[in-house]
Design a protein around this motif. Structure first.
Motif, mmCIF file in Angstrom:
data_model
loop_
_atom_site.group_PDB
_atom_site.id
_atom_site.type_symbol
_atom_site.label_atom_id
_atom_site.label_comp_id
_atom_site.label_asym_id
_atom_site.label_seq_id
_atom_site.Cartn_x
_atom_site.Cartn_y
_atom_site.Cartn_z
ATOM 1 N N LEU A 1 4.722 -6.143 -24.315
ATOM 2 C CA LEU A 1 5.724 -6.312 -23.270
ATOM 3 C C LEU A 1 5.390 -7.492 -22.369
ATOM 4 N N LEU B 1 6.316 -10.702 -24.184
ATOM 5 C CA LEU B 1 7.757 -10.920 -24.243
ATOM 6 C C LEU B 1 8.330 -11.292 -22.882
ATOM 7 N N SER B 2 7.767 -10.739 -21.815
ATOM 8 C CA SER B 2 8.298 -11.004 -20.481
ATOM 9 C C SER B 2 8.079 -12.447 -20.039
ATOM 10 N N PRO C 1 11.764 -15.843 -22.305
ATOM 11 C CA PRO C 1 13.119 -15.469 -22.719
ATOM 12 C C PRO C 1 13.512 -16.079 -24.070
ATOM 13 N N ARG D 1 12.072 -13.874 -26.786
ATOM 14 C CA ARG D 1 12.809 -12.604 -26.888
ATOM 15 C C ARG D 1 14.124 -12.782 -27.639
ATOM 16 N N SER D 2 14.806 -13.890 -27.390
ATOM 17 C CA SER D 2 16.116 -14.101 -28.012
ATOM 18 C C SER D 2 16.011 -14.507 -29.478
ATOM 19 N N SER E 1 11.351 -0.080 -24.340
ATOM 20 C CA SER E 1 11.329 -1.255 -23.472
ATOM 21 C C SER E 1 11.167 -2.515 -24.313
ATOM 22 N N ILE E 2 10.345 -2.411 -25.354
ATOM 23 C CA ILE E 2 10.184 -3.538 -26.276
ATOM 24 C C ILE E 2 11.486 -3.800 -27.028
ATOM 25 N N GLU F 1 14.591 -2.939 -26.292
ATOM 26 C CA GLU F 1 15.691 -3.377 -25.436
ATOM 27 C C GLU F 1 15.504 -4.792 -24.911
ATOM 28 N N SER F 2 14.278 -5.294 -24.960
ATOM 29 C CA SER F 2 14.036 -6.666 -24.510
ATOM 30 C C SER F 2 14.344 -7.687 -25.591
#
Length: 225
Positions: free
Chosen positions: A3, A6-7, A10, A13-14, A46-47, A49-50
Motif C-alpha cells: 500500500l 502504491l500510494s 498514481p 496505480r493506474s 485497500s490494495i 481499490e487503489s
C-alpha cells in the motif's frame, strides 16, 4: 508495504492490470507451522481499490482474515480473472468464500489445491440471502472438487455458469451439482477406466473434453454420443 508503494505513485496505480500476491514463507512441503500471518480483508481490498485498471488477481498461499462488513454491504466488484492457489481447509476455505462474496462477477475463477488444517470452520462472516456471484468459467484443480462445489453453491449462481473444468472423474454427487448448471456450454473432466457419464447429455453442452481412457459401445446400455 504494498500500500505504501502504491500510494507514492498514481501513475503506477493506474498502470497495473494484473496483481499476483504471494504471502507464503515456507517451502514446497507447506509446513503450516511456518506460514505467514493472516492477511486482513481491509488491507487486501485497500490494495484492490487503489488499482482502477486491475482485471486479474492471483493469490498464492494467502491466509485471508475475514472482517464483518457494514450493514449496507452489497457486492458490486467485477474482475476478469481471479486465481487462488493453496487454501487451508475449514477456516481457510471459509475465509475464501467470504472473500469471493465481495464480488458480483468473475469472468474466470480458478481454485487450486486445498491443504489440510487443524482449524475448525468459523461462522460465515458474510451471510447473503441468496447466491449473487456470477462466474462464467470455473476451474478446480487439486483435490475434493465435490467439497469445493458444494461450498461454493452458497454464494455462486451455478445456473449462469458456462464453462466447468475439473481434474477428477464425475461421481454421482458431482452429477447432482452439475445438473443445476442449466446454462453450461462446455465441461472437461477425467475418465480413468470409466464410461462417459450419460446423464450429462441432458445439458446444453457444446463441448466435452475428456482426459484418460474409456470405451464407447453401441449397446443401448452405454452412451450414444
Amino acid at each position: 508495504s504494498c500500500l505504501e508503494l502504491l500510494s507514492t505513485s498514481p501513475r503506477l496505480r493506474s498502470a497495473i492490470r494484473v496483481l499476483q500476491l504471494s504471502c507464503h514463507k515456507c517451502d514446497i512441503q507447506r509446513d503450516t507451522s511456518r506460514r505467514s500471518a493472516p492477511l486482513p480483508f481491509s488491507v487486501l481490498f485497500s490494495i484492490i481499490e487503489s488499482l482502477p485498471a486491475l482485471r486479474t488477481l492471483e493469490l498464492h498461499e494467502c491466509r485471508l482474515q475475514p472482517e464483518t462488513p457494514s450493514a449496507d454491504f452489497y457486492p458490486t466488484r467485477s474482475h476478469d480473472k481471479i486465481k487462488i492457489n493453496y487454501i487451508w481447509r475449514h477456516a481457510g476455505w471459509q475465509a475464501t468464500l467470504d472473500f469471493l462474496s465481495l464480488f458480483r462477477r468473475v469472468g474466470s475463477l480458478h481454485i487450486h489445491s486445498l491443504l489440510s488444517s487443524c482449524s475448525r470452520a468459523s461462522s460465515p462472516s458474510f451471510q447473503l440471502p441468496e447466491p449473487l456471484l456470477d462466474v462464467d468459467s470455473l476451474t478446480i484443480r487439486g483435490v475434493e472438487e465435490t467439497y469445493v462445489l458444494r461450498r461454493m453453491s452458497a454464494i455462486t449462481k451455478f445456473s449462469s455458469l458456462k464453462h466447468l473444468n475439473l481434474e477428477c472423474t464425475i461421481s454421482p454427487d458431482l452429477i447432482n451439482i452439475i445438473q443445476g448448471m442449466t446454462d453450461l456450454r462446455s465441461i472437461s473432466y477425467e475418465c480413468e477406466g470409466t464410461y462417459p457419464v450419460t446423464s450429462l447429455r441432458d445439458l446444453t453442452l457444446h463441448s466435452i473434453t475428456l482426459s484418460g481412457y474409456f470405451r464407447i459401445s453401441k449397446s443401448s446400455s452405454f452412451s450414444d454420443w
